[in-house]
Design a protein around this motif. Structure first.
Motif, mmCIF file in Angstrom:
data_model
loop_
_atom_site.group_PDB
_atom_site.id
_atom_site.type_symbol
_atom_site.label_atom_id
_atom_site.label_comp_id
_atom_site.label_asym_id
_atom_site.label_seq_id
_atom_site.Cartn_x
_atom_site.Cartn_y
_atom_site.Cartn_z
ATOM 1 N N LEU A 116 117.401 -23.681 75.209
ATOM 2 C CA LEU A 116 117.153 -24.982 75.820
ATOM 3 C C LEU A 116 118.212 -26.172 75.106
ATOM 4 C CD1 LEU A 116 113.521 -25.549 76.674
ATOM 5 C CD2 LEU A 116 115.397 -24.934 78.147
ATOM 6 N N LYS A 117 118.706 -26.902 75.804
ATOM 7 C CA LYS A 117 119.646 -28.035 75.319
ATOM 8 C C LYS A 117 119.090 -29.300 75.878
ATOM 9 C CE LYS A 117 123.852 -24.750 75.473
ATOM 10 N NZ LYS A 117 125.065 -24.762 75.957
ATOM 11 N N SER A 118 119.422 -30.366 75.056
ATOM 12 C CA SER A 118 118.998 -31.688 75.489
ATOM 13 C C SER A 118 119.689 -31.915 76.862
ATOM 14 C CB SER A 118 119.582 -32.765 74.693
ATOM 15 O OG SER A 118 121.145 -32.622 74.358
ATOM 16 N N SER A 119 120.963 -31.392 77.244
ATOM 17 C CA SER A 119 121.421 -31.592 78.655
ATOM 18 C C SER A 119 120.424 -30.950 79.708
ATOM 19 C CB SER A 119 122.697 -31.067 78.764
ATOM 20 O OG SER A 119 122.818 -29.652 78.347
ATOM 21 N N ASP A 120 119.763 -30.074 79.242
ATOM 22 C CA ASP A 120 118.865 -29.196 80.494
ATOM 23 C C ASP A 120 117.748 -30.149 80.784
ATOM 24 O OD1 ASP A 120 120.508 -27.076 80.071
ATOM 25 O OD2 ASP A 120 119.165 -26.197 78.468
ATOM 26 N N THR A 121 117.419 -31.507 80.174
ATOM 27 C CA THR A 121 116.446 -32.389 80.613
ATOM 28 C C THR A 121 116.915 -32.759 82.110
ATOM 29 O OG1 THR A 121 116.060 -32.869 78.475
ATOM 30 C CG2 THR A 121 115.349 -34.489 80.177
ATOM 31 N N GLY A 122 115.782 -32.707 82.824
ATOM 32 C CA GLY A 122 115.937 -33.377 84.190
ATOM 33 C C GLY A 122 114.712 -32.655 85.027
ATOM 34 N N THR A 123 114.743 -33.038 86.373
ATOM 35 C CA THR A 123 113.728 -32.486 87.326
ATOM 36 C C THR A 123 114.254 -31.250 88.160
ATOM 37 O OG1 THR A 123 112.865 -34.776 87.505
ATOM 38 C CG2 THR A 123 112.353 -33.219 89.445
ATOM 39 N N TYR A 124 113.283 -30.315 88.163
ATOM 40 C CA TYR A 124 113.666 -29.118 88.775
ATOM 41 C C TYR A 124 112.871 -29.003 89.903
ATOM 42 C CZ TYR A 124 116.396 -27.880 84.620
ATOM 43 O OH TYR A 124 117.274 -27.754 83.335
ATOM 44 N N GLN A 125 113.334 -28.109 90.997
ATOM 45 C CA GLN A 125 112.716 -27.935 92.305
ATOM 46 C C GLN A 125 112.816 -26.686 92.497
ATOM 47 O OE1 GLN A 125 112.363 -30.659 96.040
ATOM 48 N NE2 GLN A 125 114.266 -29.389 96.557
ATOM 49 N N CYS A 126 111.637 -26.160 93.002
ATOM 50 C CA CYS A 126 111.411 -24.697 93.515
ATOM 51 C C CYS A 126 111.255 -24.829 94.986
ATOM 52 C CB CYS A 126 110.284 -23.988 92.929
ATOM 53 S SG CYS A 126 109.947 -22.156 93.476
ATOM 54 N N LYS A 127 111.948 -24.137 95.772
ATOM 55 C CA LYS A 127 112.116 -23.876 97.341
ATOM 56 C C LYS A 127 112.045 -22.686 97.848
ATOM 57 C CE LYS A 127 114.292 -27.046 99.613
ATOM 58 N NZ LYS A 127 115.484 -27.912 100.295
ATOM 59 N N VAL A 128 110.819 -22.330 98.490
ATOM 60 C CA VAL A 128 110.673 -21.251 98.977
ATOM 61 C C VAL A 128 110.683 -21.163 100.577
ATOM 62 C CG1 VAL A 128 109.207 -19.040 99.079
ATOM 63 C CG2 VAL A 128 109.124 -20.560 96.893
ATOM 64 N N LYS A 129 111.668 -20.253 101.105
ATOM 65 C CA LYS A 129 111.652 -20.351 102.671
ATOM 66 C C LYS A 129 111.541 -19.059 103.020
ATOM 67 C CE LYS A 129 116.066 -22.173 102.425
ATOM 68 N NZ LYS A 129 117.111 -22.647 102.716
ATOM 69 N N LYS A 130 110.591 -19.077 104.112
ATOM 70 C CA LYS A 130 110.229 -17.773 104.953
ATOM 71 C C LYS A 130 109.958 -18.371 106.457
ATOM 72 C CE LYS A 130 108.406 -13.101 104.894
ATOM 73 N NZ LYS A 130 109.640 -12.191 104.945
ATOM 74 N N ALA A 131 110.826 -18.120 107.226
ATOM 75 C CA ALA A 131 110.682 -18.770 108.502
ATOM 76 C C ALA A 131 109.359 -18.176 109.193
ATOM 77 C CB ALA A 131 111.862 -18.474 109.533
ATOM 78 N N PRO A 132 108.719 -19.192 109.913
ATOM 79 C CA PRO A 132 109.110 -20.575 109.925
ATOM 80 C C PRO A 132 108.277 -21.501 108.730
ATOM 81 C CG PRO A 132 107.094 -20.107 111.110
ATOM 82 C CD PRO A 132 107.539 -18.929 110.540
ATOM 83 N N GLY A 133 107.986 -20.841 107.514
ATOM 84 C CA GLY A 133 107.261 -21.619 106.573
ATOM 85 C C GLY A 133 108.497 -22.063 105.321
ATOM 86 N N ILE A 134 108.059 -23.293 105.073
ATOM 87 C CA ILE A 134 109.123 -23.751 104.027
ATOM 88 C C ILE A 134 108.361 -24.697 102.940
ATOM 89 C CG2 ILE A 134 111.073 -25.244 103.161
ATOM 90 C CD1 ILE A 134 112.195 -24.655 106.046
ATOM 91 N N ARG A 135 108.357 -24.339 101.595
ATOM 92 C CA ARG A 135 107.278 -25.208 100.812
ATOM 93 C C ARG A 135 108.214 -25.259 99.457
ATOM 94 N NH1 ARG A 135 104.845 -25.613 104.530
ATOM 95 N NH2 ARG A 135 102.657 -25.483 104.901
ATOM 96 N N SER A 136 107.815 -26.388 98.534
ATOM 97 C CA SER A 136 108.697 -26.812 97.622
ATOM 98 C C SER A 136 107.803 -27.414 96.457
ATOM 99 C CB SER A 136 109.838 -27.591 97.734
ATOM 100 O OG SER A 136 109.377 -28.888 98.355
ATOM 101 N N ARG A 137 108.256 -27.047 95.085
ATOM 102 C CA ARG A 137 107.444 -27.714 94.190
ATOM 103 C C ARG A 137 108.549 -28.257 93.021
ATOM 104 N NH1 ARG A 137 104.721 -25.263 88.930
ATOM 105 N NH2 ARG A 137 102.872 -26.596 88.681
#
Length: 374
Positions: A116-137
């Motif tokens: 890890l580096k200090s530049s890795d700081t931030g908000t990460y989003q996980c998006k799972v798609k399998k039609a017709p369902g879509i969810r994220s975290r």
């Protein structure tokens, strides 16, 4: 009758909705969505999911780093699509980001991020798609820098009766940094007059005494790391200022005396030179130089040569040689006599004068016109 039909339709509609909610694509990961890690460590960003029978489309998993500014574009860091993982999608994290599972379609979309580096700081989003369902975290990752090893030192002089400041500085580390001081020698108690500043890392010992001497340890820490340094403090007695002043005064006096001696010698040498110069002028003005005796010496030389010549002559020629007027002049002291004594006429010098000058009567040989002796 109409009322019963309406109720049945409503029940069927609610059943369909609840069935979709209970059996559709879902993100099942729980726990905190805010993570703090130290630099060079590793972190797992969790994203577990479940599928429903009606989710029949292709499975796509996408992890992205959301832009902090709405004007900027989100950065996709890793992908899973078409039963294949694309882990080198984002160059700044190439080789450092991987899927936690070798087969993410089994319900594990989590990733591991290493180094890890200090530049890795931030908000990460996980998006799972399998039609017709879509969810994220979304998860917030904060990469903090451990404190670097601090430097301990004193500011100012460590003299009794003066304020002694101990400083502890760490050049690196994510704020907030907290500093603490402790004494590790003797009674292990800080001086009673010590004033601590945990943010600046200073300890000010007011009116320090010899009892403040000893070994101290400074510890700096933040939420991801701790470092420390050790230093020795020696509080010395005040200097003998009276002796220093006396020494300085004596040194100044000796310097002045040395300067006075040098000036005296210079003046004396100058006066002596001036006196010798005046004496030389008086000698030149009062005493005339001696007269030259070059002519006299020349005359005596001539007489000597004549005497040697006469010695080789025969008696018959001496009479004629004596009659020649140019050879009868003998050196005399006429140039040294005062003007009142007139010299005798040429060729008429009396015998007594000749005798007094050391002359010897001789016969002068005769000569012809070309100067040969006859």
């Amino acid at each position: 009758m109409d009322f019963m039909v309406l109720v049945l339709r409503c029940c069927s509609l609610f059943g369909i909705l609840f069935a979709g909610l209970a059996h559709g694509l879902e993100i099942t990961s729980g726990g905190s969505t805010s993570i703090e890690k130290a630099s060079m460590e590793s972190v797992k960003l969790d994203c577990q999911f479940t599928l429903a029978p009606e989710d029949s489309g292709p499975l796509d998993i996408e992890w992205s780093l959301l832009a902090s500014d709405n004007q900027k574009e989100d950065k996709v860091i890793i992908l899973y699509s078409g039963d294949r993982a694309y882990e080198d999608y984002y160059l700044p994290m190439k080789g450092r980001v991987h899927f936690n599972s070798a087969d993410p379609k089994n319900g594990d979309a989590s990733i591991n991020l290493t180094g890890l580096k200090s530049s890795d700081t931030g908000t990460y989003q996980c998006k799972v798609k399998k039609a017709p369902g879509i969810r994220s975290r979304k998860l917030l990752l904060t990469v903090m820098v451990r404190p670097s090893k601090p430097r301990c030192y004193t500011e100012g002089v460590s003299v009794e009766g003066k304020d002694v400041i101990l400083k502890c500085v760490s050049s690196e580390g994510t704020n907030p940094l907290q500093y603490t001081w402790e004494k590790t020698s003797d009674t292990k108690l800080l001086p009673a007059s010590a004033v601590l500043d945990p943010t600046a890392g200073t300890m000010n010992v007011k009116n320090a005494s010899a009892g403040a001497s000893g070994t101290y340890r400074c510890t700096v820490k933040n939420r991801v790391g701790t470092e420390e340094c050790i230093m020795d403090l020696r509080v010395t007695p005040p200097r003998n200022t009276a002796g220093i002043i006396a020494g300085a005064v004596i040194g100044v006096l000796l310097a002045l005396i040395l300067i006075a001696i040098i000036l005296f010698c210079c003046c004396r040498a100058r006066n002596r030179k001036k006196y010798e110069k005046e004496i030389s002028y008086e000698i030149r003005e009062d005493v005339p130089p001696p007269k030259s005796r070059v002519s006299t010496a020349r005359s005596f030389t001539s007489v000597g040569s004549q005497r040697s010549s006469l010695g080789s002559m025969s008696p018959s020629n001496l009479h004629e040689y004596a009659l020649k007027p140019q050879y009868d002049k003998i050196p005399s002291e006429e140039y040294e006599r005062p003007p009142s004594h007139a010299p005798p006429p040429p060729g008429k010098m009396a015998g007594p004068n000749l005798s007094r000058m050391g002359a010897v009567p001789v016969m002068i040989p005769a000569q012809n016109r070309d100067g040969s002796i006859v």
